[in-house]
Enzyme design. Structure first.
Site, short mmCIF file in Angstrom:
data_model
loop_
_atom_site.label_atom_id
_atom_site.label_comp_id
_atom_site.label_asym_id
_atom_site.label_seq_id
_atom_site.Cartn_x
_atom_site.Cartn_y
_atom_site.Cartn_z
N TYR A 59 26.52 46.15 27.75
CA TYR A 59 26.57 45.19 28.85
C TYR A 59 27.32 45.80 30.02
CZ TYR A 59 25.35 41.82 25.13
OH TYR A 59 24.76 41.17 24.08
N PRO A 204 21.00 30.84 22.17
CA PRO A 204 20.96 29.59 21.42
C PRO A 204 20.35 28.44 22.21
CG PRO A 204 23.19 30.01 22.20
CD PRO A 204 22.38 31.24 22.51
N THR A 209 14.50 24.59 27.40
CA THR A 209 15.08 23.40 26.77
C THR A 209 15.40 22.32 27.78
OG1 THR A 209 16.00 24.67 24.93
CG2 THR A 209 17.07 22.58 25.45
#
Length: 280
Positions: A59, A204, A209
């Site tokens: 990262y 997650p 969503t």
């Protein structure tokens, strides 16, 4: 609101953490303003009781680890900074690199960047298909024997790979893609549950969503956000699940952590389980 270890789990049997962690990948430090806000977000997460933070050497080419050290070092007692090695990220590509000498080099660099004497959870970021898995796990085992890492984890593995790794050394965690809509890792989660291995779903909260559909309907009924409902579903799915939602917003950070107090009824859970789709 602060998190409580009452509903936590113990990684590797001896690292107790809360059930909601924080994924640091989205923290940025490329400008002074980005860095200052990222530091505030990391500190706020810990203030609210987050005691498991996930990062990786890939990262920002190690910059993410350095940012966390700047924000949180000296680390408060009980805070687990988990990192990963074995994958490089030049440009837009993600390339597995599991040569033993590379894994050792990257673990040493992570120790230096994080300013710690031991990495409590070091995860193989990806299995390198060009290197025997036994050699990759062997490199991590030697690092643990030397005291440089405490527990070994894996990322994006199959049940077969996990079982092979376990035949060589204890595995404390698995970090695979898993959320309400993407459940190809269901067999891996079930294996982890049987073996008491922490299952850390990355991504997650699937971006879609928040749009509409079953998750949004349940959220509206509960007076919650779709993201909170998605996280609450994961928390109820299995006691070994440790979601690590990431964000670059302090408001979203606080909203995400509130999912730990959201209670889903049997009806809510069943509706989400069947309505959101079990495959991507």
């Amino acid at each position: 609101m602060t998190l409580s270890k009452q509903a936590g789990l113990a990684i590797g049997g001896d690292l107790p953490v809360n059930r909601l962690g924080f994924g640091a990948m989205r923290l940025r430090g490329r400008t002074a303003g980005e860095r200052a806000e990222s530091i505030r977000i990391a500190r706020r997460a810990v203030e609210l009781g987050v005691d498991f933070v996930d990062t990786a050497d890939a990262y920002d080419l190690g910059g993410n680890e350095e940012l966390l050290a700047e924000a949180l070092h000296p680390y408060p007692p009980g805070l687990v900074i988990a990192t990963k090695g074995g994958q490089c990220h030049p440009g837009d590509d993600w390339i597995p690199l599991g040569r033993p000498e590379y894994l050792r080099q990257q673990a040493e660099l992570s120790l230096r960047r994080l300013r710690i004497p031991q990495i409590e959870l070091y995860q193989l970021h990806r299995v390198d298909p060009a290197v025997p898995l036994a050699d990759q796990i062997g490199a991590l085992t030697r690092l643990r024997e030397e005291g440089k890492i405490r527990h070994i984890g894996l990322s994006e593995v199959t049940v077969e790979q996990l079982a092979e790794a376990e035949s060589i050394t204890p595995i404390a965690s698995v970090q695979n893609l898993y959320n309400l809509e993407q459940r190809r890792s269901e067999p891996v989660l079930e294996y982890c549950e049987r073996r008491g291995i922490a299952f850390i779903p990355w991504l997650p909260i699937k971006p879609s969503t928040s749009a509409n559909g079953t998750t949004a309907q349940v959220a509206a009924r509960l007076g919650a956000t779709p993201a909170q409902v998605a996280l609450a579903w994961l928390l109820r799915r299995s006691p070994v699940v440790l979601p690590i939602p990431g964000t670059s917003s302090r408001r979203h950070l606080e909203e995400n952590l509130a999912a730990l107090t959201l209670s889903l009824s049997d009806q809510d859970y069943a509706e989400l389980d069947s309505g959101a789709g079990k495959h991507d």
